[in-house]
Scaffold this motif. Structure first.
Motif, PDB file in Angstrom:
ATOM      1  N   LEU A  50       0.935  -9.359   4.662  1.00  0.00           N
ATOM      2  CA  LEU A  50       2.294  -9.169   5.043  1.00  0.00           C
ATOM      3  C   LEU A  50       2.435  -7.817   5.552  1.00  0.00           C
ATOM      4  O   LEU A  50       3.533  -7.389   6.325  1.00  0.00           O
ATOM      5  CB  LEU A  50       3.390  -9.526   4.053  1.00  0.00           C
ATOM      6  N   ASN A  51       1.596  -6.743   4.868  1.00  0.00           N
ATOM      7  CA  ASN A  51       1.578  -5.276   5.489  1.00  0.00           C
ATOM      8  C   ASN A  51       0.183  -4.688   5.742  1.00  0.00           C
ATOM      9  O   ASN A  51      -0.042  -3.576   5.988  1.00  0.00           O
ATOM     10  CB  ASN A  51       2.522  -4.511   4.506  1.00  0.00           C
ATOM     11  N   GLU A  71       7.590  -9.299  16.631  1.00  0.00           N
ATOM     12  CA  GLU A  71       6.528  -8.663  17.021  1.00  0.00           C
ATOM     13  C   GLU A  71       5.385  -9.044  16.043  1.00  0.00           C
ATOM     14  O   GLU A  71       5.514  -8.897  14.634  1.00  0.00           O
ATOM     15  CB  GLU A  71       6.943  -7.181  16.781  1.00  0.00           C
ATOM     16  N   ASP A  72       3.945  -9.181  16.319  1.00  0.00           N
ATOM     17  CA  ASP A  72       2.919  -9.730  15.791  1.00  0.00           C
ATOM     18  C   ASP A  72       2.320  -8.460  14.856  1.00  0.00           C
ATOM     19  O   ASP A  72       1.747  -7.557  15.894  1.00  0.00           O
ATOM     20  CB  ASP A  72       1.961 -10.509  16.542  1.00  0.00           C
ATOM     21  N   LEU A  73       2.326  -8.502  13.756  1.00  0.00           N
ATOM     22  CA  LEU A  73       1.642  -7.642  12.962  1.00  0.00           C
ATOM     23  C   LEU A  73       0.102  -7.363  13.384  1.00  0.00           C
ATOM     24  O   LEU A  73      -0.310  -6.358  13.191  1.00  0.00           O
ATOM     25  CB  LEU A  73       1.952  -7.751  11.650  1.00  0.00           C
ATOM     26  N   SER A  82       1.639   2.056  11.099  1.00  0.00           N
ATOM     27  CA  SER A  82       2.929   2.123  11.479  1.00  0.00           C
ATOM     28  C   SER A  82       3.563   0.736  10.990  1.00  0.00           C
ATOM     29  O   SER A  82       4.811   0.618  10.584  1.00  0.00           O
ATOM     30  CB  SER A  82       3.083   2.008  12.842  1.00  0.00           C
ATOM     31  N   VAL A  83       2.790  -0.183  10.804  1.00  0.00           N
ATOM     32  CA  VAL A  83       3.111  -1.591  10.204  1.00  0.00           C
ATOM     33  C   VAL A  83       3.737  -1.383   8.596  1.00  0.00           C
ATOM     34  O   VAL A  83       4.776  -1.722   8.123  1.00  0.00           O
ATOM     35  CB  VAL A  83       2.044  -2.638   9.933  1.00  0.00           C
ATOM     36  N   ARG A  85       4.828   1.561   7.363  1.00  0.00           N
ATOM     37  CA  ARG A  85       6.179   2.123   7.338  1.00  0.00           C
ATOM     38  C   ARG A  85       7.294   1.190   7.265  1.00  0.00           C
ATOM     39  O   ARG A  85       8.292   1.463   6.952  1.00  0.00           O
ATOM     40  CB  ARG A  85       5.919   3.078   8.446  1.00  0.00           C
ATOM     41  N   GLU A  86       7.028   0.126   8.112  1.00  0.00           N
ATOM     42  CA  GLU A  86       8.138  -0.892   8.185  1.00  0.00           C
ATOM     43  C   GLU A  86       7.993  -2.031   7.020  1.00  0.00           C
ATOM     44  O   GLU A  86       9.181  -2.371   6.629  1.00  0.00           O
ATOM     45  CB  GLU A  86       8.203  -1.705   9.311  1.00  0.00           C
ATOM     46  N   VAL A  87       7.070  -2.183   6.543  1.00  0.00           N
ATOM     47  CA  VAL A  87       6.987  -3.253   5.311  1.00  0.00           C
ATOM     48  C   VAL A  87       6.513  -2.328   4.193  1.00  0.00           C
ATOM     49  O   VAL A  87       5.288  -2.016   4.027  1.00  0.00           O
ATOM     50  CB  VAL A  87       5.947  -4.487   5.792  1.00  0.00           C
ATOM     51  N   GLY A  88       7.320  -1.876   3.021  1.00  0.00           N
ATOM     52  CA  GLY A  88       6.864  -1.120   1.858  1.00  0.00           C
ATOM     53  C   GLY A  88       6.128  -2.023   0.956  1.00  0.00           C
ATOM     54  O   GLY A  88       6.384  -3.390   0.904  1.00  0.00           O
ATOM     55  N   MET A  89       5.812  -1.533  -0.042  1.00  0.00           N
ATOM     56  CA  MET A  89       5.282  -2.381  -1.049  1.00  0.00           C
ATOM     57  C   MET A  89       5.153  -1.853  -2.531  1.00  0.00           C
ATOM     58  O   MET A  89       5.240  -0.358  -2.720  1.00  0.00           O
ATOM     59  CB  MET A  89       3.496  -2.715  -0.895  1.00  0.00           C
ATOM     60  N   VAL A  90       5.539  -2.592  -3.336  1.00  0.00           N
ATOM     61  CA  VAL A  90       5.501  -1.857  -5.059  1.00  0.00           C
ATOM     62  C   VAL A  90       4.305  -2.861  -5.917  1.00  0.00           C
ATOM     63  O   VAL A  90       4.393  -4.168  -5.405  1.00  0.00           O
ATOM     64  CB  VAL A  90       6.800  -2.187  -5.453  1.00  0.00           C
TER      65      VAL A  90
END
Lengths: 258, 353
Positions: A50-51, A71-73, A82-83, A85-90
């Protein structure tokens, strides 16, 4: 802020090994979606698609579509940087940067990307640390190394670091599995607050946690060891835990297998 | 109670007989005395002989006495300990005696004058003179070699660990391994052949090039190991923040491993600082001060030591100068190592609260 994720026909591979097969689902904005399922069923792999972190693993590749508000990743010309930067992760284990102080850790995303104004930095760090319920514990030692904090504090520091870059979506890969019950509670409370601003997807092995924090729950399973993981069902958390439509889900939740 | 029939072989108490605290020392003292006695009795004169006899007696004696008093398992444990001690002494004695001999002979002429003057017009058989020209040459040649070798080595290691996939990476790894085994004289000959093709006279930078060739594989290997120690989770954490890969390497991976990388580079410098063969071929040696590494023959410390020894014609002054230069070289390498340790400690990821 807080975008919808639409996944259709997503298949991920490690080299020639198919890890997850043909997954489609929708993740609503400003909600918490929990992924549950036995180990090795591809929950984390799916989360990482997903990111576009999946392709960081050597041999990792993906087929299918992941739409982030249309918008298709995986579309042509999309930059994975840039993907992310929009979808963060822990991540599962708290991983603050060992060379940086608490302040620098939170500021890392902005500094390393280079797009910030110096005057804003202090405010953003404070806001992020407050957002991660950590500000009161660390405000007097922002210049101390982040690795000196306890495990639970480190994980909240990592959450602060992730939300400091203001992503649309926050992915969490078993964020509490290395933490004690009290730190877990702190993170769960935090997830409840963060869903006001972000779309949150959380992988967990703890079914009570999924029931406590999530609005919707997806159950993944695999037919046999070595087979690709599949999405069994996704539904409102209440329904999944009270009256799931698939027998396998009920078996897993009630502890009869897996 | 069926198992009561099986005889219980365990001792009644958890305590067993133990050798007293001074036991191992007594055995060591006894074996040294026995070694001395045996060699005196047999008329052996070499100190190596009595020491070896003492070492063997120590290991055997430890086993025999410990087995008698404490039992076989403890005896094996004590024998392993005694082996470690013997090996430790075998390793330390040559090192200590080398440092001792160098210091003893080196301090005779090592003073401010010696460090600040060149050989100039001093003949090899006369007293006086110094190593200023050799120190200068060594610093320039090693410094230039480091400027070439260290960046290439570190960048190669970054390529291998962070980017390298497939055949090219495998080939690079293989050739780095091959380069590690290049004898220093061969590296010197390689540069010499180029110099001869271009009809050039010996100069300092040619030596630097050969030294850089020798340095690179050492830097690549040590840096590679250090970069591999950086947890992948840190890279992923940085990438997940939307940081490009090159910035992740520059701002997260390198700072985390900089202490180890510096140590590796320093050790590589220490290794090339003592190289004589390529310097002999390419820099030639020069009794006068030549501060320009790009033109004219230069001196260097290892080369100076060799030339003082070989051309001294039995002059004790030349011998003394060679020893003093050796001491300077050892001190130089030791200071580098201390610096490396200091930097490693200073830059190590902190865990304070």
């Amino acid at each position: 802020m807080a975008k919808r994720i639409d996944v259709s026909g997503l298949t991920a591979y490690y080299g020639s090994h198919k890890a997850i097969d043909d997954i489609s689902m929708t993740v609503e904005p400003r909600s918490v979606t929990a992924f549950i399922g036995p180990s090795g069923c591809g929950k984390s792999t799916f989360l990482r698609t997903l990111n576009r972190m999946h392709e960081v693993t050597p041999g990792g590749r993906v087929e299918g579509k992941v739409l982030l508000d249309d918008e298709d990743l995986y579309g042509a010309g999309v930059d994975p940087v840039s993907v992310r930067r929009e979808v963060g992760m822990v991540f599962q284990r708290p991983n603050p940067f060992p060379t940086m102080s608490i302040f620098d850790n939170v500021a890392a995303g902005l500094r390393l990307n280079g797009n910030y104004r110096k005057s804003e930095l202090n405010d953003i760090v404070e806001k992020s640390l407050r957002g991660a319920n950590l500000w009161n514990e660390v405000k007097d030692r922002l210049n101390k190394p982040g690795s000196g904090l306890s495990g639970g504090q480190q994980q909240r520091l990592c959450i602060a670091r992730a939300i400091a870059v203001e992503p649309d979506v926050l992915l969490m890969d078993e964020p509490c599995s290395a933490l004690d019950p009290i730190s877990t509670l702190a993170i769960e409370d935090l997830i409840g607050e963060l869903k006001e601003r972000f779309t949150i997807v959380i992988v967990t092995h703890n079914m009570q946690q999924a029931a406590r924090v999530s609005d919707r729950t997806a159950f993944f399973n695999l037919a046999a060891v070595g087979q690709p993981g599949k999405l069994v069902e996704i539904d409102d958390t209440e329904r999944i835990f009270s009256n799931p439509s698939v027998q396998a889900t009920e078996d897993y939740i009630s502890g009869r297998f897996g | 109670m069926s198992h009561a029939a099986i005889a219980d072989k365990r001792p009644g108490s958890l305590r067993g007989a133990r050798l007293p605290q001074w036991g191992p020392y007594a055995i060591a003292a006894g074996s040294v005395a026995a070694g001395l006695g045996i060699s005196a009795g047999a008329g052996l004169h070499s100190s190596i002989q009595w020491a070896l006899i003492a070492a063997v007696l120590y290991v055997l004696g430890t086993y025999g006495i410990a087995a008698r008093v404490e039992g076989r398992r403890q005896a094996k444990d004590r024998v392993a300990t005694s082996f470690v001690w013997v090996a430790f002494l075998l390793a330390v004695i040559p090192l200590a005696s080398l440092v001792w001999a160098t210091v003893k002979r080196g301090v005779k002429v090592l003073d401010g004058y010696f460090l600040t003057h060149s050989m100039g017009v001093v003949a090899d058989s006369e007293p006086g003179g110094g190593i200023y020209h050799a120190i200068l040459g060594s610093l320039e040649q090693v410094g230039l070699a480091t400027l070439i070798g260290a960046p290439i080595g570190v960048l190669t290691a970054i390529y291998l660990v962070e980017y390298g996939r497939g055949r090219l990476a495998k080939a690079v790894t293989f050739f780095v391994d091959v380069m590690t085994g290049i004898p220093s004289i061969v590296a010197g000959l390689f540069i010499l052949s180029i110099m001869l093709m271009l009809k050039m006279q010996p100069f300092g930078f040619a030596g630097s090039l050969a030294l850089a060739i020798l340095m690179m594989p050492v830097v690549v290997r040590s840096t590679e190991e250090m970069l591999k120690l950086v947890p992948n989770e840190l890279r992923e954490a940085s990438l997940a923040l939307g940081v490009p890969k090159w910035r992740t390497i520059l701002k997260v991976v390198l700072p985390t491993s900089i202490g180890g990388i510096t140590t590796g580079v320093m050790l590589a410098i220490a290794r090339i600082a003592g190289e004589t063969a390529p310097v002999l071929l390419l820099v030639f040696g020069n009794p006068f001060i030549n501060s320009n590494p790009f033109e004219g023959a230069q001196a260097s410390l290892p080369l100076y030591i060799y030339q003082q020894y070989s051309q001294s014609a039995g002059s004790t002054y030349a011998y003394d100068r060679a020893w003093a230069a050796s001491l300077t070289l050892i001190a130089f390498v030791m200071i580098l190592n201390l610096l490396a340790r200091g930097i490693a400690r200073w830059k190590a990821p902190k865990t304070g609260r």
